[in-house]
Scaffold this active site. Sequence first.
Site, PDB file in Angstrom:
ATOM      1  N   ASP A  55       0.854  -1.194   0.000  1.00 12.99           N
ATOM      2  CA  ASP A  55       0.000   0.000   0.000  1.00 12.99           C
ATOM      3  C   ASP A  55       0.896   1.253   0.000  1.00 12.99           C
ATOM      4  O   ASP A  55       1.798   1.374   0.829  1.00 12.99           O
ATOM      5  CB  ASP A  55      -0.857  -0.049   1.285  1.00 12.99           C
ATOM      6  CG  ASP A  55      -1.986   0.953   1.279  1.00 12.99           C
ATOM      7  OD1 ASP A  55      -2.393   1.394   0.195  1.00 12.99           O
ATOM      8  OD2 ASP A  55      -2.487   1.268   2.390  1.00 12.99           O
ATOM      9  N   GLY A  86      -7.875   8.443   6.999  1.00 20.29           N
ATOM     10  CA  GLY A  86      -8.085   8.779   8.399  1.00 20.29           C
ATOM     11  C   GLY A  86      -9.546   8.917   8.787  1.00 20.29           C
ATOM     12  O   GLY A  86     -10.456   8.573   8.021  1.00 20.29           O
TER      13      GLY A  86
HETATM   14  P1  13P Z   1      -9.035   4.922   5.392  1.00 24.04           P
HETATM   15  O1  13P Z   1      -8.136   5.740   6.253  1.00 24.04           O
HETATM   16  O2  13P Z   1     -10.236   5.694   4.957  1.00 24.04           O
HETATM   17  O3  13P Z   1      -9.413   3.623   6.011  1.00 24.04           O
HETATM   18  O4  13P Z   1      -8.219   4.584   4.041  1.00 24.04           O
HETATM   19  C1  13P Z   1      -7.289   3.533   4.016  1.00 24.04           C
HETATM   20  C2  13P Z   1      -6.453   3.547   2.779  1.00 24.04           C
HETATM   21  O5  13P Z   1      -6.731   4.211   1.800  1.00 24.04           O
HETATM   22  C3  13P Z   1      -5.274   2.672   2.763  1.00 24.04           C
HETATM   23  O6  13P Z   1      -4.513   2.868   1.620  1.00 24.04           O
HETATM   24  O1  G3H Z   2      -3.242   4.795   3.630  1.00 21.87           O
HETATM   25  C1  G3H Z   2      -2.792   4.552   4.720  1.00 21.87           C
HETATM   26  C2  G3H Z   2      -3.170   3.316   5.445  1.00 21.87           C
HETATM   27  O2  G3H Z   2      -4.289   3.529   6.260  1.00 21.87           O
HETATM   28  C3  G3H Z   2      -2.003   2.801   6.211  1.00 21.87           C
HETATM   29  O3  G3H Z   2      -1.702   3.630   7.267  1.00 21.87           O
HETATM   30  O4  G3H Z   2       0.705   4.230   6.959  1.00 21.87           O
HETATM   31  O5  G3H Z   2      -0.411   4.389   9.217  1.00 21.87           O
HETATM   32  O6  G3H Z   2       0.102   2.144   8.200  1.00 21.87           O
HETATM   33  P1  G3H Z   2      -0.228   3.606   7.955  1.00 21.87           P
HETATM   34 ZN    ZN Z   3      -4.509   4.845   0.824  1.00 24.81          ZN
END
Ligand code: 13P
Ligand code: G3H
Ligand code: ZN
Length: 320
Positions: A93, A190
Amino acid sequence: MVSYKDLGLVNSRELFKKAINGGYAIPAFNFNNMEQMQAIIQACVETKSPVILQVSSGARKYANQTILRYMAQGGVEYAKELGCNIPIVLHLDHGDSFELCKSCIEYGFSSVMIDGSSKPYQENIELTRKVVEYAHQYDVTVEGELGVLAGVEDDVKAESHTYTRPEEVEDFVSKTGVDSLAISIGTSHGAYKFKPGQKPEIRLDILHEIEKRIPGFPIVLHGSSSVPQDIVAEINHYGGHLKDSIGIPEDQLREAAKSAVCKINIDSDGRLAMTAAIRKVLVEHPEEFDPRKYLGPAREKLKQLYIHKINNVLGSNDKM
Ligand code: 13P
Ligand code: G3H
Ligand code: ZN
């Protein structure tokens, strides 16, 4: 070098094709620890849903890349043990560099995101293309991003949305060779996605314009937590202090999932669910100090949240 194929994982190509044709989206849930992994697998097995397990670079730092990979492999075996060989993707991610994407591919990831969205357009194209060229040698799928979500994306902070420009998507997709495209249409990361008084609304009109330009191409929505108000109230009831947290209404996500949106990212809602359950146990049973006594209920609440998302928001139940 470990191939994801030897770990029992799949890339996202076929899953996305089926999701677009079927009018649903694949859940992309983030995980950092064992309870989150167990909840994801239990929920997806119970609903017979394919799933994308997401690892952020923060998760990698927190839990260690080798441990996470073995946990994903454990997830594959756990699903089988539970009686259902659901398709599982292991996805990076918000990868922010070629080196990070390459390292994940070498560690057995079946899919990576290269997020060049904060870079100038040409730089985003060049970086994304470089990752695609490397990843495709190993049949690993790549997600790119165009447009910037408001809020914090890893270390990149944006005050307001820069919506994806529909006129750029065709050029970006053809020049980079990406397998899917994350777009910015008003979602954000968030628990504070809108200000009080603001109408929580995503720009489905931009999504439809993008779809017209690249018909049938897999679209990804980040920042898609809905910030359930009952969970927020529970957290606050048990001593938390979350003020004015607002998410994306679930009906709008359901609408998006019926279109070319075939991956929906949800992390914050899971964090909220776990926090509510843990706070409740610690307040109601101050004598408890066995982590299983609060992590167990947290895992169960997370599982129920995921089942709800799969059945009522993504529509990916019975699609394995
Ligand atoms: P949220 O913070 O809305 O759960 O989004 C998560 C996300 O996009 C991870 O890449
Ligand atoms: O997009 C972000 C995801 O919610 C992951 O969050 O970078 O705090 O692990 P993080
Ligand atoms: Zn994201």
